[in-house]
Design a protein around this motif. Structure first.
Motif, PDB file in Angstrom:
ATOM      1  N   MET A 179     -12.554   2.146  11.943  1.00 17.79           N
ATOM      2  CA  MET A 179     -11.090   2.367  11.426  1.00 17.79           C
ATOM      3  C   MET A 179     -11.132   2.784  10.051  1.00 17.79           C
ATOM      4  SD  MET A 179      -8.605  -1.017  11.298  1.00 17.79           S
ATOM      5  CE  MET A 179      -9.270  -1.509   9.523  1.00 17.79           C
ATOM      6  N   VAL A 180     -12.035   2.262   9.500  1.00 16.06           N
ATOM      7  CA  VAL A 180     -12.093   2.749   7.920  1.00 16.06           C
ATOM      8  C   VAL A 180     -12.067   4.249   7.848  1.00 16.06           C
ATOM      9  CG1 VAL A 180     -13.374   2.666   5.663  1.00 16.06           C
ATOM     10  CG2 VAL A 180     -13.049   0.603   7.137  1.00 16.06           C
ATOM     11  N   GLY A 181     -13.024   4.834   8.892  1.00 10.55           N
ATOM     12  CA  GLY A 181     -13.079   6.221   8.893  1.00 10.55           C
ATOM     13  C   GLY A 181     -11.906   6.853   9.086  1.00 10.55           C
ATOM     14  N   SER A 182     -11.117   6.346   9.957  1.00  6.92           N
ATOM     15  CA  SER A 182      -9.875   6.884  10.749  1.00  6.92           C
ATOM     16  C   SER A 182      -8.729   6.897   9.754  1.00  6.92           C
ATOM     17  CB  SER A 182      -9.575   6.004  11.932  1.00  6.92           C
ATOM     18  OG  SER A 182     -10.654   6.041  12.961  1.00  6.92           O
ATOM     19  N   GLY A 227      -6.943   5.035   1.821  1.00  8.28           N
ATOM     20  CA  GLY A 227      -6.975   4.910   3.566  1.00  8.28           C
ATOM     21  C   GLY A 227      -6.077   4.017   4.034  1.00  8.28           C
ATOM     22  N   ALA A 228      -5.749   2.939   2.974  1.00  5.22           N
ATOM     23  CA  ALA A 228      -4.946   1.595   3.647  1.00  5.22           C
ATOM     24  C   ALA A 228      -3.775   2.487   4.215  1.00  5.22           C
ATOM     25  CB  ALA A 228      -4.658   0.945   2.360  1.00  5.22           C
ATOM     26  N   ILE A 229      -3.086   3.284   3.834  1.00  3.67           N
ATOM     27  CA  ILE A 229      -1.759   3.539   4.487  1.00  3.67           C
ATOM     28  C   ILE A 229      -1.792   4.267   5.936  1.00  3.67           C
ATOM     29  CG2 ILE A 229      -0.531   4.252   2.175  1.00  3.67           C
ATOM     30  CD1 ILE A 229      -1.023   7.124   2.981  1.00  3.67           C
ATOM     31  N   VAL A 230      -2.854   4.245   6.469  1.00  5.81           N
ATOM     32  CA  VAL A 230      -3.455   4.735   7.840  1.00  5.81           C
ATOM     33  C   VAL A 230      -4.119   3.261   8.511  1.00  5.81           C
ATOM     34  CG1 VAL A 230      -4.449   6.107   9.436  1.00  5.81           C
ATOM     35  CG2 VAL A 230      -3.599   6.967   7.314  1.00  5.81           C
ATOM     36  N   SER A 231      -4.859   2.668   7.829  1.00  2.21           N
ATOM     37  CA  SER A 231      -5.733   1.666   8.499  1.00  2.21           C
ATOM     38  C   SER A 231      -4.943   0.323   8.554  1.00  2.21           C
ATOM     39  CB  SER A 231      -6.972   1.302   7.608  1.00  2.21           C
ATOM     40  OG  SER A 231      -7.860   2.306   7.537  1.00  2.21           O
ATOM     41  N   LEU A 232      -4.109  -0.001   7.453  1.00  5.80           N
ATOM     42  CA  LEU A 232      -3.275  -1.079   7.539  1.00  5.80           C
ATOM     43  C   LEU A 232      -2.251  -0.999   8.726  1.00  5.80           C
ATOM     44  CD1 LEU A 232      -2.908  -2.485   3.977  1.00  5.80           C
ATOM     45  CD2 LEU A 232      -4.662  -3.060   5.868  1.00  5.80           C
ATOM     46  N   PRO A 233      -1.567   0.123   8.656  1.00  3.19           N
ATOM     47  CA  PRO A 233      -0.801   0.315  10.165  1.00  3.19           C
ATOM     48  C   PRO A 233      -1.166   0.392  11.319  1.00  3.19           C
ATOM     49  CG  PRO A 233      -0.069   1.894   8.386  1.00  3.19           C
ATOM     50  CD  PRO A 233      -1.122   1.264   8.043  1.00  3.19           C
ATOM     51  N   ILE A 234      -2.642   0.786  11.357  1.00  2.74           N
ATOM     52  CA  ILE A 234      -3.255   0.750  12.631  1.00  2.74           C
ATOM     53  C   ILE A 234      -3.714  -0.772  13.052  1.00  2.74           C
ATOM     54  CG2 ILE A 234      -5.512   0.769  13.901  1.00  2.74           C
ATOM     55  CD1 ILE A 234      -6.072   3.408  12.418  1.00  2.74           C
ATOM     56  N   ILE A 235      -4.106  -1.791  11.906  1.00  2.27           N
ATOM     57  CA  ILE A 235      -4.105  -3.347  12.165  1.00  2.27           C
ATOM     58  C   ILE A 235      -2.824  -3.904  12.605  1.00  2.27           C
ATOM     59  CG2 ILE A 235      -4.516  -5.452  11.064  1.00  2.27           C
ATOM     60  CD1 ILE A 235      -6.756  -3.963   9.208  1.00  2.27           C
ATOM     61  N   ALA A 262       0.845  -1.147   0.157  1.00  3.25           N
ATOM     62  CA  ALA A 262      -0.008   0.078  -0.015  1.00  3.25           C
ATOM     63  C   ALA A 262       0.823   1.075  -0.078  1.00  3.25           C
ATOM     64  CB  ALA A 262      -0.908  -0.036   0.960  1.00  3.25           C
ATOM     65  N   PHE A 263       1.690   1.118   0.804  1.00  2.12           N
ATOM     66  CA  PHE A 263       2.924   2.342   0.865  1.00  2.12           C
ATOM     67  C   PHE A 263       3.611   2.672  -0.424  1.00  2.12           C
ATOM     68  CE2 PHE A 263       2.255   2.619   5.542  1.00  2.12           C
ATOM     69  CZ  PHE A 263       2.257   3.930   5.719  1.00  2.12           C
ATOM     70  N   ARG A 264       3.918   1.322  -0.716  1.00  5.56           N
ATOM     71  CA  ARG A 264       4.981   1.656  -1.983  1.00  5.56           C
ATOM     72  C   ARG A 264       4.230   1.878  -3.094  1.00  5.56           C
ATOM     73  NH1 ARG A 264       9.028  -2.723  -4.905  1.00  5.56           N
ATOM     74  NH2 ARG A 264       7.389  -2.938  -6.537  1.00  5.56           N
ATOM     75  N   GLY A 265       2.774   1.398  -3.482  1.00  4.05           N
ATOM     76  CA  GLY A 265       2.062   1.773  -4.251  1.00  4.05           C
ATOM     77  C   GLY A 265       1.835   3.533  -4.201  1.00  4.05           C
ATOM     78  N   ILE A 266       1.338   4.015  -3.217  1.00  3.30           N
ATOM     79  CA  ILE A 266       1.123   5.417  -3.210  1.00  3.30           C
ATOM     80  C   ILE A 266       2.351   6.106  -3.532  1.00  3.30           C
ATOM     81  CG2 ILE A 266       0.702   7.178  -1.511  1.00  3.30           C
ATOM     82  CD1 ILE A 266      -1.667   5.860  -1.472  1.00  3.30           C
ATOM     83  N   THR A 294     -10.740  -8.706   7.731  1.00  2.00           N
ATOM     84  CA  THR A 294     -12.020  -9.243   6.941  1.00  2.00           C
ATOM     85  C   THR A 294     -12.627  -8.248   6.512  1.00  2.00           C
ATOM     86  OG1 THR A 294     -12.107 -11.327   8.301  1.00  2.00           O
ATOM     87  CG2 THR A 294     -13.797 -10.657   6.959  1.00  2.00           C
ATOM     88  N   ILE A 295     -13.144  -7.356   7.471  1.00  2.00           N
ATOM     89  CA  ILE A 295     -14.094  -6.071   6.878  1.00  2.00           C
ATOM     90  C   ILE A 295     -13.262  -5.010   6.214  1.00  2.00           C
ATOM     91  CG2 ILE A 295     -15.568  -4.423   7.868  1.00  2.00           C
ATOM     92  CD1 ILE A 295     -16.101  -5.878  10.192  1.00  2.00           C
ATOM     93  N   TYR A 296     -11.838  -4.928   6.471  1.00  2.00           N
ATOM     94  CA  TYR A 296     -11.216  -3.871   5.796  1.00  2.00           C
ATOM     95  C   TYR A 296     -10.983  -4.461   4.520  1.00  2.00           C
ATOM     96  CZ  TYR A 296      -8.373  -0.091   4.367  1.00  2.00           C
ATOM     97  OH  TYR A 296      -7.894   1.124   3.685  1.00  2.00           O
ATOM     98  N   THR A 297     -10.961  -5.897   4.245  1.00  2.00           N
ATOM     99  CA  THR A 297     -10.538  -6.235   2.773  1.00  2.00           C
ATOM    100  C   THR A 297     -11.821  -6.060   2.174  1.00  2.00           C
ATOM    101  OG1 THR A 297      -9.248  -7.919   4.030  1.00  2.00           O
ATOM    102  CG2 THR A 297      -9.848  -8.487   1.839  1.00  2.00           C
ATOM    103  N   LEU A 298     -13.000  -6.319   2.603  1.00  2.00           N
ATOM    104  CA  LEU A 298     -14.266  -6.087   1.770  1.00  2.00           C
ATOM    105  C   LEU A 298     -14.324  -4.818   1.268  1.00  2.00           C
ATOM    106  CD1 LEU A 298     -16.760  -8.343   4.008  1.00  2.00           C
ATOM    107  CD2 LEU A 298     -15.850  -8.701   1.623  1.00  2.00           C
ATOM    108  N   VAL A 299     -14.161  -3.966   2.230  1.00  2.00           N
ATOM    109  CA  VAL A 299     -14.273  -2.563   2.080  1.00  2.00           C
ATOM    110  C   VAL A 299     -13.262  -1.973   0.764  1.00  2.00           C
ATOM    111  CG1 VAL A 299     -14.057   0.086   2.884  1.00  2.00           C
ATOM    112  CG2 VAL A 299     -15.124  -1.726   4.005  1.00  2.00           C
ATOM    113  N   TYR A 300     -12.017  -2.705   0.920  1.00  2.00           N
ATOM    114  CA  TYR A 300     -10.907  -2.281   0.102  1.00  2.00           C
ATOM    115  C   TYR A 300     -11.239  -3.051  -1.117  1.00  2.00           C
ATOM    116  CZ  TYR A 300      -5.993  -1.268  -1.497  1.00  2.00           C
ATOM    117  OH  TYR A 300      -4.987  -1.100  -2.107  1.00  2.00           O
TER     118      TYR A 300
END
Ligand code: HEM
Lengths: 340, 280
Positions: free
Chosen positions: B153-156, B104-112, B25-29, B89-95
Motif C-alpha cells: 500500500m505504501v508503494g501504491s 503518498g498519503a494522498i493516495v494511501s489514506l484514501p485506500i485505507i 494530507a490533502f489540504r496540506g498538499i 499502524t504500519i502506515y503511521t510508522l512509515v509516515y
C-alpha cells in the motif's frame, strides 16, 4: 550456440516462463480432473532450465550471494515439490473404536511411483472420540483418543484432532469431518459358529437423515437395517457428538416385519439370530506422507533469508552512496561559501 | 460485560480520525501549492490523527475480542477492521520515520478509507472460531500478510502520486513533491520488501495448511490468487530488470499488483466458501 545460451539464461525468458506459470496455475485452480498437471510442469521446467543457465552464466545473479541463495532456494523448492509428487502417499482410513490400524485398511490410496515407507509398521489403536458443535452445526474441536505403540512395545495414550495430527514414521494421520456410528452385530446361525462384525454407518451428522445400511455375515444373507439415534443433536444449541451419550435402536427390516433392537437385544431371522451388541463410533482419517516437507520448509526459508539479505545489502549500499554524495555536496558548498 | 454497542463507537471514532488525517494530507498538499515549497506543518496533524485512529481502532478490536472470545480473524467484518488497524499502524510508522514518502498519503489514506467505508456497510456479526485457528502459525501467516499488504500500500501510494501527476490538474498540485524518479525508487523499494513478506506469508500459510487440512498446497481459490499475486510481483521486478520500463508503466503495475493483493484478501475467501469454515 552463444545466441541459444543467451536465450536460455535471459531474464526475458524468465518473464515468458512466469507468464506461462500464471496461465497454468489459473487453469489448475481448484484441481479440475480434466486439466493435466503439465500446465504447471511445463512452465516450471522452462523456469528451472532458465534459472540454472542464468546461475551458471550471469554474474548479476551468481556474484550476489543473497540473490543467488534466493534463486537456488526457488529451484530447490521446485525440485523438492517434484520429488514429493514422486514419493508421496495419500489415503483415507475409517477407524472404529477398538480397532488397530493395519495397512490393508487404507482406502482411496494415491501414491507416487517411488513411494517407500513403513506404513505397514505403523501401530496405533482407535479409542473413543468427541466432537464439539456450536449452534447451527458449526464444527468445533475434535478430540480423538488413540493409543500408540512405542519402541518398547508399550501402548501410550494420546489425544489428536483438527490441526494436531498423529505423526508416525513420517505418516501423518489427520481427523476429518467424516465420522459416524458403528453398530457391532453378531450373527448366530442355526448351524455353525457365530460371526461378529461392525458396520460403519453414513457420516454423522452430515447424513443424520439417512442412517441405513446392510450387513451380510459370512455364510449368511443380507440383513437390512437402519439406526435410530438419540444423540441430543439440536440445531439451535451447542452439542457434543459422543457415543457415550448416544442412545440407539437398530431397526431391522425383515420382509414385512420390522424389529427394533436395543444394544444387547436379539431377534430371530431366517436361518439364525441377529444380536445387536453395542454402538461404537468410527473416525475417518486422512493419511498424508511426503518426505520432502521439512526440506521444503528449509529451502523456502533460506531462500527468503537470501532475498532479505540481498535487499539489506542493496539498500544499505545505496544509503552509504547517498550519504557520501550529501557529504561531498555540503563540503563543496562550504568551500564555495568560504571562498565567497 | 461488553456488547456490540460498546465497540462500535470506538470504530466510528477511529474511522473519523483516519478521515481527518486524509483531509489534512490533502489540504496540506493543496496549500503547499501557494505557500513556499517545504512548508509542512500539516504533517504533524496528519500524524496525530493517524495515531488517534490506530489507538481508537485498537480499543474497538480489544473490546470485541473480550466480548466474543477470539481475535479478528474469521469473517469479512473482522478482517476489514483488523486491516484498518494494521495498515494504519504500519502506515503511521512509515509516515513518521520517512518524511520523504509523506506525499503518498494522498493516495494511501484514501485506500485505507475505502476499507473504512466498506466496513460501515457490513453487519458486525460474530462468527464461530474454527478449531484449526488455534494454531500458532495463524499468527505468523496473518502477521506477515499484514506487513505485505501495508508495504504494497505504501508503494501504491507513491505510484498513485506518479500517475496522478499525469493528470493536468493534479500536475500543478503535486509539483512540489519529490520528482518521479525518486518516488519510483522508493515505491519499488517497498514493493521488493513486500515480496519478502509475501513469500513469508505463503510459507507460514503452507505450514498452517499442512497442520490444518493435511496438505500444504492444493490450488484452492485463495492459494491460487495469493500465488498469482506473488508471481506478478516477481514478474514485475524481472520486467524492470529486463527492459527499460517507463516509470508510469511501472507505477501502473504496482497499482495492479495491489489490486490483485486486495482482492485476494477481501473477496476471494468470501466468494468461495472454502475449507476454512469447517462446517459439519
Ligand atoms: C526461474 C527463473 C529465474 C531466473 C532465471 C531469474 C534470474 C534472475 C537474475 C539474473 C537476476 C539478477 C538480474 C539483475 O540484477 O540484472 C534476478 C534478480 C531477481 N529475481 Fe530472479 N530469476 C528467476 C525467478 C525469479 C522468481 C520466481 C522470483 C520471485 C517471484 C524472482 C525474484 C527476483 C528478485 C527479487 C531479484 C532481485 C532484483 C533486484 O535486485 O532488484 N526471480 N533474477
Amino acid at each position: 550456440m552463444i545466441v541459444f545460451r543467451k536465450l536460455l539464461s535471459s531474464t526475458r525468458l524468465t518473464i515468458v516462463g512466469m507468464a506461462l506459470l500464471a496461465v497454468g496455475s489459473s487453469l489448475i485452480y481448484g484441481n479440475p480432473a480434466e486439466v493435466p498437471v503439465w500446465v504447471l510442469v511445463a512452465p516450471l521446467s522452462v523456469l528451472a532450465v532458465n534459472l540454472v543457465a542464468a546461475i551458471a552464466t550471469n554474474p548479476r545473479i551468481n556474484r550476489r550471494p543473497g540473490l543467488l541463495m534466493f534463486h537456488i532456494g526457488l529451484l530447490a523448492v521446485v525440485v523438492l515439490v517434484g520429488v514429493g509428487r514422486l514419493t508421496h502417499y495419500e489415503a483415507h482410513v475409517e477407524m472404529v473404536d477398538g480397532q488397530q490400524f493395519t495397512i490393508d485398511d487404507a482406502i482411496d490410496v494415491k501414491s507416487g511411483p517411488f513411494h517407500s515407507g513403513n506404513l505397514d509398521q505403523v501401530q496405533f489403536a482407535q479409542g473413543p472420540f468427541t466432537v464439539d458443535y456450536q449452534p447451527m452445526l458449526v464444527r468445533g474441536s475434535t478430540r480423538s483418543h488413540i493409543r500408540v505403540r512405542n519402541e518398547k512395545g508399550e501402548w501410550q495414550a494420546r489425544v489428536i484432532g483438527d490441526d494436531t495430527p498423529l505423526v508416525i514414521d513420517g505418516y501423518r494421520f489427520y481427523t476429518t469431518f467424516n465420522k459416524g456410528f458403528t453398530p457391532v452385530l453378531t450373527w448366530l446361525p442355526d448351524a455353525g459358529a457365530p460371526v461378529t462384525g461392525t458396520v460403519n454407518m453414513p457420516s454423522y451428522p452430515l447424513f443424520d437423515f439417512k442412517q441405513s445400511n446392510s450387513w451380510t455375515p459370512v455364510g449368511g444373507r443380507e440383513i437390512k437395517f437402519w439406526l435410530q439415534l438419540d444423540t441430543g443433536l439440536r440445531q439451535d444449541a451447542a452439542w457434543t457428538l459422543d457415543v457415550r451419550r448416544t442412545g440407539s435402536v437398530l431397526v431391522v427390516n425383515d420382509g414385512d416385519r420390522r424389529v427394533e433392537l436395543k444394544p444387547g437385544d436379539e431377534t430371530v431371522l431366517d436361518g439364525g439370530r441377529l444380536r445387536y451388541e453395542q454402538l461404537r463410533q468410527w473416525m475417518g482419517y486422512k493419511i498424508f506422507f511426503d518426505p520432502t516437507l521439512r526440506w521444503l520448509f528449509l529451502a523456502s526459508i533460506l531462500g527468503v533469508i537470501g532475498l532479505a539479505s540481498h535487499y539489506w545489502r542493496t539498500f544499505t549500499a545505496v544509503h552509504a552512496a547517498t550519504d557520501k554524495i550529501t557529504a561531498l555536496n555540503s563540503a563543496s558548498s562550504a568551500a564555495l561559501t568560504n571562498k565567497g | 460485560m461488553f456488547s456490540e454497542a460498546t465497540e462500535m463507537p470506538w470504530l466510528w471514532a477511529g474511522l473519523a480520525a483516519y478521515a481527518l488525517a486524509a483531509f489534512y494530507a490533502f489540504r496540506g498538499i493543496a496549500q503547499q501549492r501557494v505557500l513556499a515549497a517545504g512548508t509542512r506543518s500539516y504533517e504533524g496533524l496528519v500524524l496525530l490523527f493517524m495515531v488517534c485512529g490506530v489507538v481508537l481502532l485498537a480499543v474497538s478490536l480489544g473490546v470485541r475480542w473480550v466480548r466474543i472470545g477470539h481475535g479478528p480473524f474469521v469473517n469479512l467484518f473482522e478482517l476489514l477492521v483488523s486491516q484498518l488497524f494494521s495498515l494504519g499502524t504500519i502506515y503511521t510508522l512509515v509516515y513518521w520515520r520517512l518524511p520523504l514518502l509523506r506525499p503518498g498519503a494522498i493516495v494511501s489514506l484514501p485506500i485505507i478509507w475505502v476499507l473504512g467505508l466498506w466496513v460501515l456497510m457490513i453487519e458486525p456479526k460474530d462468527a464461530p472460531f474454527p478449531p484449526t485457528y488455534y494454531n500458532d502459525w495463524l499468527w505468523a501467516h496473518v502477521g506477515f500478510g499484514k506487513i505485505f499488504l501495508a508495504f504494497s500500500m505504501v508503494g501504491s501510494g507513491l505510484a498513485g502520486v506518479i500517475l496522478l501527476r499525469w493528470i493536468g490538474w493534479f500536475a500543478s498540485w503535486l509539483r512540489h513533491l519529490p520528482a518521479d524518479d525518486v518516488l519510483d525508487r522508493y515505491a519499488w523499494r517497498f514493493m521488493v520488501l513486500a515480496l519478502v513478506f509475501d513469500s513469508l506469508m505463503l510459507i507460514a500459510g503452507a505450514v498452517w495448511a499442512q497442520d490444518a487440512w493435511g496438505r500444504f498446497w492444493s490450488w484452492d481459490a485463495l492459494e491460487t490468487s495469493a500465488f498469482l499475486t506473488w508471481l506478478a510481483l516477481g514478474g514485475a521486478i524481472h520486467a524492470r530488470l529486463a527492459w527499460n520500463v517507463p516509470i508510469r508503466l511501472g507505477a501502473a503495475f504496482i497499482l495492479i499488483i495491489f489490486v490483485v493483493a486486495f482482492m485476494t484478501y477481501f473477496s476471494t475467501p468470501f466468494i468461495s466458501e472454502a475449507v476454512h469454515k469447517g462446517v459439519i
